[in-house]
Scaffold this motif. Structure first.
Motif, PDB file in Angstrom:
ATOM      1  N   GLU A 159       0.766  -1.266  -0.126  1.00 46.98           N
ATOM      2  CA  GLU A 159      -0.121   0.155   0.158  1.00 46.98           C
ATOM      3  C   GLU A 159       0.769   1.340   0.098  1.00 46.98           C
ATOM      4  O   GLU A 159       2.007   1.084   0.539  1.00 46.98           O
ATOM      5  CB  GLU A 159      -0.969   0.037   1.240  1.00 46.98           C
ATOM      6  CG  GLU A 159      -0.332  -0.014   2.655  1.00 46.98           C
ATOM      7  CD  GLU A 159      -1.336  -0.061   3.684  1.00 46.98           C
ATOM      8  OE1 GLU A 159      -2.539   0.105   3.505  1.00 46.98           O
ATOM      9  OE2 GLU A 159      -0.791  -0.331   4.708  1.00 46.98           O
ATOM     10  N   PRO A 160       0.332   2.222  -0.690  1.00 46.98           N
ATOM     11  CA  PRO A 160      -0.884   2.395  -1.232  1.00 46.98           C
ATOM     12  C   PRO A 160      -0.778   1.851  -2.950  1.00 46.98           C
ATOM     13  O   PRO A 160      -2.078   1.875  -3.420  1.00 46.98           O
ATOM     14  CB  PRO A 160      -1.017   3.995  -1.349  1.00 46.98           C
ATOM     15  CG  PRO A 160       0.186   4.595  -1.559  1.00 46.98           C
ATOM     16  CD  PRO A 160       1.232   3.548  -0.639  1.00 46.98           C
ATOM     17  N   ASN A 264       6.159   3.424  -1.159  1.00 46.26           N
ATOM     18  CA  ASN A 264       5.288   2.191  -1.151  1.00 46.26           C
ATOM     19  C   ASN A 264       5.642   1.131  -0.019  1.00 46.26           C
ATOM     20  O   ASN A 264       6.624   0.982   0.191  1.00 46.26           O
ATOM     21  CB  ASN A 264       5.111   1.520  -2.528  1.00 46.26           C
ATOM     22  CG  ASN A 264       3.729   0.799  -2.818  1.00 46.26           C
ATOM     23  OD1 ASN A 264       2.696   1.229  -2.219  1.00 46.26           O
ATOM     24  ND2 ASN A 264       3.856  -0.374  -3.292  1.00 46.26           N
TER      25      ASN A 264
END
Length: 290
Positions: A159-160, A264
């Motif tokens: 994520e994201p 990330n």
């Protein structure tokens, strides 16, 4: 590469890239896959791989859990007898080989870190893409098992920015021999469940799901038959599956998953983590040959 790859992936959850590999290139990868199958016949550990509920030996199997930086063999449930011996010819016994072919096998490494793959990642605007796992999928005639509806992010949660799969058909994939089925647009509803490392360290199962399996209507899926050499780019949240191969033709494929490392997060709860023999290296800067 057409500039529409990213927009189509965002719209449908998958993109079909025809003629991604030439026939001779597919044949080279398939020959390497067949050679691996012959090696597997001599493997002491006949580990069975299945996605069906109640048959998931890999959830408690250290052979599977420690395959993050190795090349290991996973057999079809119908190929191995109760005595641990093969019941079928080795050439049709395997479900898959994984999970570090992309770094440890010279032929698979060459194709994984090719300019064509890098071009796709650039089209997707990935800044620091890393290949985290790779698999050779056999889907042998008669034995090739069903892969139930799932999202790749259930197993490789980030994520994201979600992971991306590249699935390359080394033979024609048809409805009869178990082609992919996609639920277009399903990637827009988030991650439906996750497979995580069991917080109970004393439990037999090292991996557990965080919730019950979702039920997806068959009407949500469309078959995606493709010709040899086609690459299907798969959004990490799109729901997809494939049926049991009941035909007399195999459906070999090579697939690997790419995650963005720039801004990330790769979950520490994922079953697969970086290994000493297969670190999460930058795809753009990793050479095709060691």
């Amino acid at each position: 590469m057409p500039s529409t790859i990213r927009s189509q992936l965002e719209q449908d959850g998958y993109v079909v890239l025809e003629d991604f590999l030439r026939p001779a290139e597919c044949d080279e990868l398939a020959a390497a896959g067949r050679e691996l199958a012959q090696q597997a016949a001599h493997a002491a550990d006949k580990s069975v791989f299945s996605t069906l509920e109640g048959e998931k030996q890999q959830l408690s199997d250290s052979y599977f859990l420690e395959s993050n930086d190795k090349i290991r063999f996973f057999f079809e449930s119908g190929a191995v007898g109760s005595d641990g011996k093969l019941q079928v010819d080795p050439s049709v016994s395997l479900n898959k080989v994984g999970h570090a072919l992309h770094l440890l096998h010279p032929i698979f490494r060459c194709y994984t870190f090719s300019d064509r793959v890098k071009a796709v990642c650039r089209e997707l605007d990935l800044v620091e893409p890393s290949v985290v796992q790779s698999m050779y999928i056999y889907k042998n005639p008669g034995l090739g098992g069903e892969v139930i509806a799932h999202q790749d992010a259930s197993y490789l949660y980030t994520e994201p920015i979600p992971p991306v799969g590249l699935w390359i058909a080394l033979e024609d994939a048809t409805v009869q021999n178990g082609c992919l089925w996609m639920a277009a647009g399903s990637h827009k509803s988030g991650v439906h469940r996750r497979l995580i490392r069991n917080p109970d360290k004393d439990a037999k199962q090292a991996l557990v799901y965080d919730r019950a399996a979702p039920v997806y209507p068959q009407s949500a899926f469309s078959a995606v038959p493709v010709t040899k050499g086609t690459c299907v780019v798969i959004h990490g949240h799109v729901v997809h599956k494939s049926a049991h191969n009941k035909s007399d033709k195999s459906r070999h494929a090579y697939t690997f998953h790419v995650v963005e490392r720039h801004n990330n997060s790769y979950s520490a709860d994922n079953w697969l983590q970086e290994g000493r023999g297969a670190p999460f290296v930058n795809l753009y800067t990793t050479p095709q040959m060691e």
